[in-house]
Enzyme design. Sequence first.
Site, PDB file in Angstrom:
ATOM      1  N   ARG A 107       0.819  -1.235   0.000  1.00 32.29           N
ATOM      2  CA  ARG A 107       0.000   0.000   0.000  1.00 32.29           C
ATOM      3  C   ARG A 107       0.844   1.272   0.000  1.00 32.29           C
ATOM      4  O   ARG A 107       0.397   2.342   0.413  1.00 32.29           O
ATOM      5  CB  ARG A 107      -0.976   0.027   1.178  1.00 32.29           C
ATOM      6  CG  ARG A 107      -1.948  -1.129   1.175  1.00 32.29           C
ATOM      7  CD  ARG A 107      -3.114  -0.881   2.106  1.00 32.29           C
ATOM      8  NE  ARG A 107      -4.031  -2.001   2.067  1.00 32.29           N
ATOM      9  CZ  ARG A 107      -3.928  -3.086   2.812  1.00 32.29           C
ATOM     10  NH1 ARG A 107      -2.949  -3.194   3.686  1.00 32.29           N
ATOM     11  NH2 ARG A 107      -4.809  -4.054   2.700  1.00 32.29           N
ATOM     12  N   LYS A 129       2.414  11.539 -11.232  1.00 31.91           N
ATOM     13  CA  LYS A 129       1.655  10.625 -12.095  1.00 31.91           C
ATOM     14  C   LYS A 129       2.448   9.330 -12.243  1.00 31.91           C
ATOM     15  O   LYS A 129       3.623   9.358 -12.615  1.00 31.91           O
ATOM     16  CB  LYS A 129       1.446  11.239 -13.479  1.00 31.91           C
ATOM     17  CG  LYS A 129       0.263  12.171 -13.569  1.00 31.91           C
ATOM     18  CD  LYS A 129       0.012  12.547 -15.020  1.00 31.91           C
ATOM     19  CE  LYS A 129      -1.174  13.482 -15.154  1.00 31.91           C
ATOM     20  NZ  LYS A 129      -1.351  13.941 -16.547  1.00 31.91           N
ATOM     21  N   GLU A 171       9.118  19.026 -24.511  1.00 27.43           N
ATOM     22  CA  GLU A 171       8.249  19.221 -23.334  1.00 27.43           C
ATOM     23  C   GLU A 171       8.519  20.585 -22.679  1.00 27.43           C
ATOM     24  O   GLU A 171       7.602  21.223 -22.156  1.00 27.43           O
ATOM     25  CB  GLU A 171       8.435  18.097 -22.311  1.00 27.43           C
ATOM     26  CG  GLU A 171       8.035  16.705 -22.814  1.00 27.43           C
ATOM     27  CD  GLU A 171       6.525  16.441 -22.846  1.00 27.43           C
ATOM     28  OE1 GLU A 171       5.727  17.363 -22.551  1.00 27.43           O
ATOM     29  OE2 GLU A 171       6.145  15.297 -23.184  1.00 27.43           O
ATOM     30  N   LYS A 208       5.803  23.553 -13.999  1.00 30.93           N
ATOM     31  CA  LYS A 208       5.126  22.303 -13.643  1.00 30.93           C
ATOM     32  C   LYS A 208       4.677  22.338 -12.178  1.00 30.93           C
ATOM     33  O   LYS A 208       3.551  21.959 -11.849  1.00 30.93           O
ATOM     34  CB  LYS A 208       6.074  21.123 -13.901  1.00 30.93           C
ATOM     35  CG  LYS A 208       5.513  19.805 -13.450  1.00 30.93           C
ATOM     36  CD  LYS A 208       5.158  18.897 -14.576  1.00 30.93           C
ATOM     37  CE  LYS A 208       4.405  17.678 -14.077  1.00 30.93           C
ATOM     38  NZ  LYS A 208       4.592  16.510 -14.908  1.00 30.93           N
ATOM     39  N   GLU A 218      -5.430  16.740 -11.899  1.00 31.83           N
ATOM     40  CA  GLU A 218      -5.869  17.057 -13.264  1.00 31.83           C
ATOM     41  C   GLU A 218      -7.390  17.159 -13.404  1.00 31.83           C
ATOM     42  O   GLU A 218      -8.002  16.518 -14.262  1.00 31.83           O
ATOM     43  CB  GLU A 218      -5.311  16.018 -14.247  1.00 31.83           C
ATOM     44  CG  GLU A 218      -5.310  16.552 -15.672  1.00 31.83           C
ATOM     45  CD  GLU A 218      -4.583  15.639 -16.663  1.00 31.83           C
ATOM     46  OE1 GLU A 218      -3.376  15.433 -16.491  1.00 31.83           O
ATOM     47  OE2 GLU A 218      -5.241  15.166 -17.585  1.00 31.83           O
ATOM     48  N   ARG A 222      -4.325  21.425 -14.813  1.00 31.24           N
ATOM     49  CA  ARG A 222      -3.205  20.530 -15.165  1.00 31.24           C
ATOM     50  C   ARG A 222      -3.300  20.011 -16.608  1.00 31.24           C
ATOM     51  O   ARG A 222      -2.302  19.592 -17.192  1.00 31.24           O
ATOM     52  CB  ARG A 222      -3.121  19.366 -14.174  1.00 31.24           C
ATOM     53  CG  ARG A 222      -1.902  18.505 -14.392  1.00 31.24           C
ATOM     54  CD  ARG A 222      -1.593  17.570 -13.252  1.00 31.24           C
ATOM     55  NE  ARG A 222      -0.428  16.752 -13.562  1.00 31.24           N
ATOM     56  CZ  ARG A 222       0.220  16.010 -12.685  1.00 31.24           C
ATOM     57  NH1 ARG A 222      -0.168  15.987 -11.422  1.00 31.24           N
ATOM     58  NH2 ARG A 222       1.255  15.294 -13.054  1.00 31.24           N
ATOM     59  N   ASN A 226      -0.951  18.846 -21.123  1.00 29.13           N
ATOM     60  CA  ASN A 226      -1.193  17.903 -22.225  1.00 29.13           C
ATOM     61  C   ASN A 226      -1.191  18.607 -23.586  1.00 29.13           C
ATOM     62  O   ASN A 226      -1.599  18.000 -24.589  1.00 29.13           O
ATOM     63  CB  ASN A 226      -2.544  17.188 -22.032  1.00 29.13           C
ATOM     64  CG  ASN A 226      -2.558  16.384 -20.751  1.00 29.13           C
ATOM     65  OD1 ASN A 226      -1.519  15.939 -20.292  1.00 29.13           O
ATOM     66  ND2 ASN A 226      -3.734  16.215 -20.165  1.00 29.13           N
ATOM     67  N   HIS A 229      -0.527  16.755 -26.776  1.00 28.99           N
ATOM     68  CA  HIS A 229      -0.435  15.328 -26.474  1.00 28.99           C
ATOM     69  C   HIS A 229      -1.548  14.482 -27.094  1.00 28.99           C
ATOM     70  O   HIS A 229      -1.331  13.309 -27.380  1.00 28.99           O
ATOM     71  CB  HIS A 229      -0.391  15.101 -24.960  1.00 28.99           C
ATOM     72  CG  HIS A 229       0.984  15.339 -24.388  1.00 28.99           C
ATOM     73  ND1 HIS A 229       1.600  16.570 -24.433  1.00 28.99           N
ATOM     74  CD2 HIS A 229       1.868  14.501 -23.785  1.00 28.99           C
ATOM     75  CE1 HIS A 229       2.792  16.482 -23.853  1.00 28.99           C
ATOM     76  NE2 HIS A 229       2.976  15.234 -23.466  1.00 28.99           N
ATOM     77  N   HIS A 233      -0.150  11.671 -29.179  1.00 31.29           N
ATOM     78  CA  HIS A 233      -0.323  10.232 -28.904  1.00 31.29           C
ATOM     79  C   HIS A 233      -0.843   9.505 -30.139  1.00 31.29           C
ATOM     80  O   HIS A 233      -0.464   8.359 -30.407  1.00 31.29           O
ATOM     81  CB  HIS A 233      -1.281  10.016 -27.731  1.00 31.29           C
ATOM     82  CG  HIS A 233      -0.657  10.284 -26.395  1.00 31.29           C
ATOM     83  ND1 HIS A 233      -1.392  10.531 -25.259  1.00 31.29           N
ATOM     84  CD2 HIS A 233       0.645  10.358 -26.019  1.00 31.29           C
ATOM     85  CE1 HIS A 233      -0.569  10.747 -24.241  1.00 31.29           C
ATOM     86  NE2 HIS A 233       0.668  10.645 -24.683  1.00 31.29           N
ATOM     87  N   HIS A 245       8.447  10.217 -28.360  1.00 25.37           N
ATOM     88  CA  HIS A 245       7.295  10.896 -27.771  1.00 25.37           C
ATOM     89  C   HIS A 245       7.380  12.422 -27.971  1.00 25.37           C
ATOM     90  O   HIS A 245       6.420  13.055 -28.413  1.00 25.37           O
ATOM     91  CB  HIS A 245       7.217  10.551 -26.277  1.00 25.37           C
ATOM     92  CG  HIS A 245       6.161  11.285 -25.531  1.00 25.37           C
ATOM     93  ND1 HIS A 245       4.807  11.013 -25.672  1.00 25.37           N
ATOM     94  CD2 HIS A 245       6.243  12.325 -24.654  1.00 25.37           C
ATOM     95  CE1 HIS A 245       4.121  11.835 -24.904  1.00 25.37           C
ATOM     96  NE2 HIS A 245       4.959  12.646 -24.282  1.00 25.37           N
TER      97      HIS A 245
HETATM   98  N1  GLY Z   1       3.082  15.191 -18.144  1.00 30.59           N
HETATM   99  C1  GLY Z   1       1.850  15.816 -17.900  1.00 30.59           C
HETATM  100  C2  GLY Z   1       1.487  15.866 -16.459  1.00 30.59           C
HETATM  101  O1  GLY Z   1       2.288  15.517 -15.593  1.00 30.59           O
HETATM  102  O2  GLY Z   1       0.377  16.217 -16.157  1.00 30.59           O
END
Ligand code: GLY
Length: 329
Positions: A107, A129, A171, A208, A218, A222, A226, A229, A233, A245
């Site tokens: 956990r 994430k 990025e 960030k 998000e 947030r 993206n 993206h 993607h 990427h």
């Molecule tokens: N890479 C996008 C984020 O961390 O939300």
Amino acid sequence: MAGGSYEIVLAPGVLRQAGEELALGRRALVVTDEGVPPEYAGQVAARCKRAVCLTVAQGEESKSFDTLQLLLKTMLDAGFTRGDCVVAVGGGVVGDLSAFAASIYMRGIDFYNIPTTLLSQVDSSIGGKTAVNFHGVKNVVGSFFQPKKVLIDPDTLRTLSPRQLHAGLAEAIKMAATRDAELFALLEESRDLEADLPEIIRRSLCIKRDVVEQDPTEKGLRKVLNFGHTLGHAIEGFHQGTLYHGECVALGMLPLCSAGAGERLKRVLEKYELPTRVEQSGEELLPYILHDKKMGAEKVTAILVDEIGSFRFAELTPAELMEYWERRI
Ligand code: GLY
């Protein structure tokens, strides 16, 4: 940082300080991949009381349930308890995978991230994430789980190929285009990328951090991270791993800019040898968007840039998004 504060240390040479910076006097699963110089993980392992090292295959395929199970089984077999830790030494794949394993083993045990690619240093190593891919859908199974500490050593970027470095820069360009006109100008004007990298990383991390602190899971803001993206993607899926990427993100950002912002963005992408055009039609990319999002007719949140350094959200159907793609410069 929201969701549990933690320190991010950005300093050339900090990898060699892992023993002083991290609490390694316990069992540590040190995870890296075959593309990372082995001495990076070796330096960390040498500072652990009891290191168990695992080198996974390089590439997106390692963000899988099979590899996740390998990490979990390795910890179980080595008798890891809740007091032990996981250390990721590598790029976004190693970071996302290792963090997810740490988040679910007993956990949740301590996780340290030492990102060694530019992409992971400016973006994926912070913000919590974690994920693996599942049934062909990227990042669909995962958690939000913050590291205990992140060590960012720009010296590790010296072993990246120019193509990998530039893909990571996409990025940072994304952050600059949406949130920081000064950083964008630095990227436009830089004559010595290596010398400017620590500042580019620092400013990207500030963006960030600011975004993630306001919206850790998000729900809204947030989503700006993206930018490029959703289309990116789809391009990545179409090209089946032949484009990186960051290169796909570069291609995915351009159609969502106004003419003026798009011209500036295109010049910066060209400066850093990032692709600005692929020939696929919207019709060819649409199936990948629908698959990636597991969606039907509902809308996606697109990020539009009218002026460099700012953005707005627009809710678009996949068909509307494809109209932007077809209008690309
Ligand atoms: N890479 C996008 C984020 O961390 O939300």
